[in-house]
Design an enzyme around this catalytic site. Structure first.
Site, PDB file in Angstrom:
ATOM      1  N   GLU A   1      -7.923  -8.727 -21.910  1.00 27.59           N
ATOM      2  CA  GLU A   1      -6.919  -8.878 -20.856  1.00 27.59           C
ATOM      3  C   GLU A   1      -6.742 -10.328 -20.415  1.00 27.59           C
ATOM      4  OE1 GLU A   1      -8.019  -6.472 -17.456  1.00 27.59           O
ATOM      5  OE2 GLU A   1     -10.141  -6.923 -17.680  1.00 27.59           O
TER       6      GLU A   1
ATOM      7  N   ARG B   1     -15.566   1.897 -17.042  1.00 26.82           N
ATOM      8  CA  ARG B   1     -15.453   0.434 -16.973  1.00 26.82           C
ATOM      9  C   ARG B   1     -16.392  -0.072 -15.892  1.00 26.82           C
ATOM     10  NH1 ARG B   1      -9.828  -2.390 -15.616  1.00 26.82           N
ATOM     11  NH2 ARG B   1     -10.281  -1.632 -13.535  1.00 26.82           N
TER      12      ARG B   1
ATOM     13  N   CYS C   1      -4.906   0.332 -22.291  1.00 26.08           N
ATOM     14  CA  CYS C   1      -5.120   1.112 -21.069  1.00 26.08           C
ATOM     15  C   CYS C   1      -4.346   0.548 -19.878  1.00 26.08           C
ATOM     16  CB  CYS C   1      -6.602   1.232 -20.744  1.00 26.08           C
ATOM     17  SG  CYS C   1      -7.368  -0.342 -20.369  1.00 26.08           S
TER      18      CYS C   1
ATOM     19  N   ARG D   1     -11.925   3.586 -13.596  1.00 29.59           N
ATOM     20  CA  ARG D   1     -12.009   2.330 -12.823  1.00 29.59           C
ATOM     21  C   ARG D   1     -13.129   2.469 -11.779  1.00 29.59           C
ATOM     22  NH1 ARG D   1      -5.927   2.256 -13.566  1.00 29.59           N
ATOM     23  NH2 ARG D   1      -5.402   0.136 -14.202  1.00 29.59           N
TER      24      ARG D   1
ATOM     25  N   HIS E   1       0.817  -1.209   0.000  1.00 23.02           N
ATOM     26  CA  HIS E   1       0.000   0.000   0.000  1.00 23.02           C
ATOM     27  C   HIS E   1       0.853   1.262   0.000  1.00 23.02           C
ATOM     28  CE1 HIS E   1      -3.670  -2.277   1.738  1.00 23.02           C
ATOM     29  NE2 HIS E   1      -3.553  -2.406   0.449  1.00 23.02           N
TER      30      HIS E   1
ATOM     31  N   ASN F   1      -1.914  -5.073 -18.031  1.00 24.69           N
ATOM     32  CA  ASN F   1      -1.518  -5.516 -16.683  1.00 24.69           C
ATOM     33  C   ASN F   1      -1.979  -6.952 -16.437  1.00 24.69           C
ATOM     34  OD1 ASN F   1      -0.882  -2.835 -16.535  1.00 24.69           O
ATOM     35  ND2 ASN F   1      -2.623  -2.279 -15.264  1.00 24.69           N
ATOM     36  N   ASP F   2      -3.242  -7.199 -16.758  1.00 24.05           N
ATOM     37  CA  ASP F   2      -3.755  -8.554 -16.561  1.00 24.05           C
ATOM     38  C   ASP F   2      -3.332  -9.475 -17.697  1.00 24.05           C
ATOM     39  OD1 ASP F   2      -5.088  -8.713 -14.070  1.00 24.05           O
ATOM     40  OD2 ASP F   2      -6.620  -7.369 -14.849  1.00 24.05           O
TER      41      ASP F   2
ATOM     42  N   ARG G   1       0.524 -10.502 -10.496  1.00 27.44           N
ATOM     43  CA  ARG G   1       1.045  -9.123 -10.655  1.00 27.44           C
ATOM     44  C   ARG G   1       1.289  -8.421  -9.328  1.00 27.44           C
ATOM     45  NH1 ARG G   1      -4.317  -6.049 -13.084  1.00 27.44           N
ATOM     46  NH2 ARG G   1      -3.511  -4.177 -12.134  1.00 27.44           N
TER      47      ARG G   1
HETATM   48  C1  PEP Z   1      -5.211  -3.962 -16.963  1.00 24.74           C
HETATM   49  O1  PEP Z   1      -5.429  -5.095 -16.525  1.00 24.74           O
HETATM   50  O2  PEP Z   1      -4.268  -3.706 -17.725  1.00 24.74           O
HETATM   51  C2  PEP Z   1      -6.073  -2.831 -16.585  1.00 24.74           C
HETATM   52  C3  PEP Z   1      -5.972  -1.663 -17.173  1.00 24.74           C
HETATM   53  O3  PEP Z   1      -6.965  -3.010 -15.586  1.00 24.74           O
HETATM   54  P1  PEP Z   1      -6.574  -3.125 -14.050  1.00 24.74           P
HETATM   55  O4  PEP Z   1      -5.131  -2.714 -13.903  1.00 24.74           O
HETATM   56  O5  PEP Z   1      -7.514  -2.243 -13.342  1.00 24.74           O
HETATM   57  O6  PEP Z   1      -6.790  -4.585 -13.772  1.00 24.74           O
HETATM   58 MG    MG Z   2      -7.309  -5.591 -15.602  1.00 28.07          MG
END
Ligand code: PEP
Ligand code: MG
Length: 598
Positions: free
Chosen positions: A458, A360, A529, A320, A213, A481-482, A492
């Site tokens: 994703e 989203r 994104c 988000r 955090h 990211n996912d 992650r």
């Molecule tokens: C992602 O997964 O890249 C994304 C933008 O969503 P989050 O990071 O909120 O999972």
């Molecule tokens: Mg994601």
């Protein structure tokens, strides 16, 4: 007080120069004096309370816990408008921990049964809990041990009548501006708040992962930081000179005059570059050969729109929405209802003054649990999260869809659906959107009939079966990211495998490139994104893959724009094709570096 090396003395044990290597969590260079935060938990008094004083001792602990509750509540209330959204969530987590019977009741039993003094009883209970957390395999959950310890420290500080240790005013012979780097075993995000407006220019901790955090707060505050430095708080002494290289995760203690000079020069260059970037705010993002690129912002709450506009974003590419839902239990609040959600979405739409806002739908689960849904899934990232959760809770989903649709009457709104993998999930989602529209029509409530609905790509299955999406959706947004997490099977949020989380893995690049190409061929807008969109080292690679829409944190937007302005698509595209044909990671890494040098 030691003076800056190169200005004055350079002797004595406390001026020994050494370098520590940890985990980089927030970019930039910070140069300042060490301010050591002493952990309150270490030295508590141990004594037995006589029988007749036990209840008074119990009350002493209860009062301290109640005081910390009030302090946390005050922190919440006093949160500056522009405070990063995560801060509120962190305070909630601490309030929740404090209310847990393991903290609020078990130590009282220890006082009653063993007659320990309040501090001793609390530390005994925390030690026991910490040992249990150490047994947990899941690294993310294990890291929550630090949250519990930080909450206990707050209670101990009240018990011991000591306020949070804040630095003394800086009185340097040179009248230098106060520049302070906090060094601690660990820092709670709530305590960091107290340093927001002080001369706090960086922080260094012994523990913590890239996604602790505190690390997240540092990143959103844009403060250079390094964590996981093991013994930093024991090796570094009060007022030592420190350099944090936030990009490398390196801390240099009492650097030589030569090193200090080099870092000051680097820092000055970085600062000048930042200032220069501000001039690009109104410049359209167009490549050298005249291709326009859309630069959008990622936001968590409607108030973030101000930062998005300030950075020159042409819209919101990712709102988000789950941040409106998270951590409300700790404040005794229910999840937001339709009207409250509608007001928040409308606020963002109005704030963006006609620019598109991509909302989203609820992406809860994994590391973003809703209070009410916390359960012990063995692999939460593979469990009931995002659209899976929404389809399992149709009433809650319908409420959000209605709220988003209602906001679409006030400006350009797009709907983005996370974590889709199956055709029936897409079909069910679209059916529910139709159902929400029908309800609003019957109730004579306005909405945009032509609202666009897009899919987050994703999950590797989605990228590999893209025609399934292309047939059904209006636009696509790649959540790298996912996508990386699921392609490489790397959690992650787990710092122990962070070194394996590689955006340049050929499999990842292949999935991104093919999604862009297939989506665009079908006439759909395709955005990225995830964090890759805001990484200036990857801008040209993504441009070379054909990406024309990037969505990122507003703080990253101007550097990405600058890179775009200096890019020539012709040269980049042919080289990117070669990169995508390669299956050799080292070859790919070198070629991506060369792209930047073009
Ligand atoms: C992602 O997964 O890249 C994304 C933008 O969503 P989050 O990071 O909120 O999972
Ligand atoms: Mg994601």
């Amino acid at each position: 007080m030691p003076r800056e090396p190169g200005i004055g003395r350079h002797t004595g044990a406390s001026m020994a120069s050494f370098t520590l290597h940890g985990i980089p969590v927030s970019r930039g260079i910070a140069i300042g004096r060490a301010h050591l935060l002493t952990p309150a938990a270490l030295d508590v008094k141990h004594y037995l309370v006589p029988e007749e004083q036990v209840e008074a001792e119990v009350r002493r602990l209860q009062d301290a816990i109640a005081k910390v509750h009030r302090d946390l509540q005050d922190l919440w209330t006093d949160l500056p408008k522009d405070a990063p959204t995560e801060l509120g969530a962190f305070i909630d987590v601490h309030a929740l921990i404090l209310s847990d019977p393991m903290i609020s009741e078990a130590p009282l039993d220890i006082i009653r049964s063993r007659h320990y003094n309040a501090e001793w009883a609390l530390v005994t209970q925390i030690d026991e809990l910490s040992a249990q957390f150490d047994e947990i395999e899941d690294e993310y959950l294990r890291e929550r041990k630090h949250d519990i310890q930080q909450v206990a420290e707050r209670v101990l500080k009240v018990l011991m009548g000591t306020a949070l240790s804040v630095p003394p005013p800086f009185t340097d012979e040179d009248q230098a501006p106060p520049q302070m780097i906090v060094v601690a075993h660990d820092i709670s995000p709530a305590d960091m708040l107290g340093f927001r407006d002080r001369s706090f220019i960086g922080f260094v901790t012994d523990v913590g992962g890239q996604n602790s955090h505190t690390a997240i707060v540092a990143r959103s505050l844009d403060i250079p930081a390094a964590v996981g430095l093991s013994h930093a708080s024991r090796l570094i002494e009060q007022d030592d000179w420190l350099i944090i290289d936030g990009d490398a995760g390196v801390v240099i203690c009492n650097p030589s005059p030569l090193v200090m000079g080099q870092y000051r020069a680097r820092q000055a260059v970085l600062m000048k570059a930042r200032k220069r970037l501000l001039k690009l705010k109104k410049t359209p993002a167009i490549t050298k050969d005249g291709t326009a690129i859309k630069l959008m912002a990622n936001i968590e709450l409607p108030d973030d729109c101000a930062g998005a506009l300030e950075a020159g974003a042409v819209g919101v590419g990712l709102f988000r929405s789950e941040f409106l839902f998270m951590g409300r239990g700790a404040q005794g609040l229910q999840i937001p209802g339709e009207d409250e959600q509608f007001e928040q979405y409308r606020k963002a739409v109005v704030a963006m003054k006609g620019r598109p806002v991509t909302i989203r739908t609820l992406d809860v689960g994994a590391d973003k649990p809703l209070d009410q849904t916390e359960h012990t899934a063995l692999n939460p990232a593979l469990g009931l999260r995002a659209i899976r959760y929404c389809l399992a809770e149709p009433q809650l989903f319908l409420t959000q869809l209605r709220a988003i649709l209602r906001a679409s009457a006030f400006g350009k709104v797009r709907m983005l659906i996370p974590m889709l993998a199956h055709a029936f999930e897409i079909d069910q989602t679209l059916n529910m959107i139709e159902q929400a529209k029908a309800q609003l029509r019957d109730e004579h409530i306005k909405y945009d009939e032509a609202i666009e609905v897009g899919a987050m790509i994703e999950i590797p299955a989605a990228a590999l079966a893209l025609p399934m999406f292309v047939r059904r959706m209006d636009f696509l947004s790649i959540g790298t990211n996912d996508l990386i997490q699921y392609t490489l099977a790397i959690d992650r949020v787990d710092y122990e495998v962070a070194h394996l989380y590689n955006p340049l893995h050929p499999a990842v690049l292949h999935l991104i490139a093919s999604t862009i190409a297939t989506g665009q061929k079908a006439g759909l807008d395709v955005a990225v994104c995830g964090e890759m969109a805001g990484d200036v080292k990857l801008t040209r690679l993504l441009l070379g893959m054909g990406l024309r829409e990037f969505s990122m944190h507003p703080a990253q937007l101007l550097s990405v724009k600058q890179e775009i302005l200096n890019s020539d698509l012709g040269a980049i595209t042919s080289r990117t094709r070669r990169i995508l044909r390669s299956m050799e990671p080292s070859e790919i890494a070198t070629a991506v570096e060369q792209l930047q040098a073009l």
